[in-house]
Design a protein around this motif. Structure first.
Motif, PDB file in Angstrom:
ATOM      1  N   PHE A   1      19.897  -0.396  -0.070  1.00  0.00           N
ATOM      2  CA  PHE A   1      18.490  -0.128  -0.378  1.00  0.00           C
ATOM      3  C   PHE A   1      17.838  -1.271  -1.152  1.00  0.00           C
ATOM      4  O   PHE A   1      16.809  -1.066  -1.789  1.00  0.00           O
TER       5      PHE A   1
ATOM      6  N   GLN B   1      14.162  -1.922  -0.290  1.00  0.00           N
ATOM      7  CA  GLN B   1      13.371  -0.752  -0.678  1.00  0.00           C
ATOM      8  C   GLN B   1      13.218  -0.686  -2.201  1.00  0.00           C
ATOM      9  O   GLN B   1      12.155  -0.348  -2.704  1.00  0.00           O
ATOM     10  N   MET B   2      14.265  -1.029  -2.929  1.00  0.00           N
ATOM     11  CA  MET B   2      14.182  -1.029  -4.391  1.00  0.00           C
ATOM     12  C   MET B   2      13.172  -2.060  -4.877  1.00  0.00           C
ATOM     13  O   MET B   2      12.389  -1.773  -5.782  1.00  0.00           O
TER      14      MET B   2
ATOM     15  N   PHE C   1       9.308   4.683 -10.591  1.00  0.00           N
ATOM     16  CA  PHE C   1      10.567   4.087 -10.152  1.00  0.00           C
ATOM     17  C   PHE C   1      10.915   2.881 -11.021  1.00  0.00           C
ATOM     18  O   PHE C   1      12.063   2.724 -11.445  1.00  0.00           O
TER      19      PHE C   1
ATOM     20  N   LEU D   1      15.350   6.924  -3.463  1.00  0.00           N
ATOM     21  CA  LEU D   1      15.648   5.992  -2.382  1.00  0.00           C
ATOM     22  C   LEU D   1      15.947   6.723  -1.083  1.00  0.00           C
ATOM     23  O   LEU D   1      15.493   6.319  -0.017  1.00  0.00           O
ATOM     24  N   SER D   2      16.681   7.823  -1.164  1.00  0.00           N
ATOM     25  CA  SER D   2      17.038   8.532   0.070  1.00  0.00           C
ATOM     26  C   SER D   2      15.858   9.285   0.640  1.00  0.00           C
ATOM     27  O   SER D   2      15.784   9.512   1.851  1.00  0.00           O
TER      28      SER D   2
ATOM     29  N   SER E   1       8.524   7.860  -3.681  1.00  0.00           N
ATOM     30  CA  SER E   1       8.656   8.216  -5.092  1.00  0.00           C
ATOM     31  C   SER E   1       8.166   9.626  -5.327  1.00  0.00           C
ATOM     32  O   SER E   1       7.423  10.195  -4.530  1.00  0.00           O
TER      33      SER E   1
END
Length: 82
Positions: free
Chosen positions: A15, A18-19, A29, A76-77, A81
């Motif tokens: 991820f 994405q992070m 986040f 993340l999954s 957020s």
């Protein structure tokens, strides 16, 4: 076992992009990620012997880190957020 940091990039390599995007676009986040990283550094310093701390207090920090990691993982999954 050698002592090591547990950065989010190592915990969730799948991820990483994405992070980075969430860190810039989502204040919640970003706050969670910063809090996780600060806890991880503090735990490392205690385990390395640089900072003295009671075992119960250290256990509490580790539990906080796991809780933050779980919340980050959920974000993340889900792909978004909260």
């Amino acid at each position: 076992m050698p002592l090591q940091y547990h950065p989010l990039s190592r915990e969730f390599p799948q991820f990483e992009a994405q992070m980075r995007a969430l860190f810039q676009a989502d204040g919640h986040f970003a706050r969670l990620a910063r809090e996780y990283e600060e806890l991880d550094k503090r735990i490392y310093e205690v385990e390395d012997g640089r900072v003295a701390m009671d075992e119960m207090e250290l256990l509490g920090l580790k539990m906080q880190r796991v809780s933050l990691k779980d919340e980050v993982a959920a974000m993340l999954s889900n792909g978004a957020s909260k």
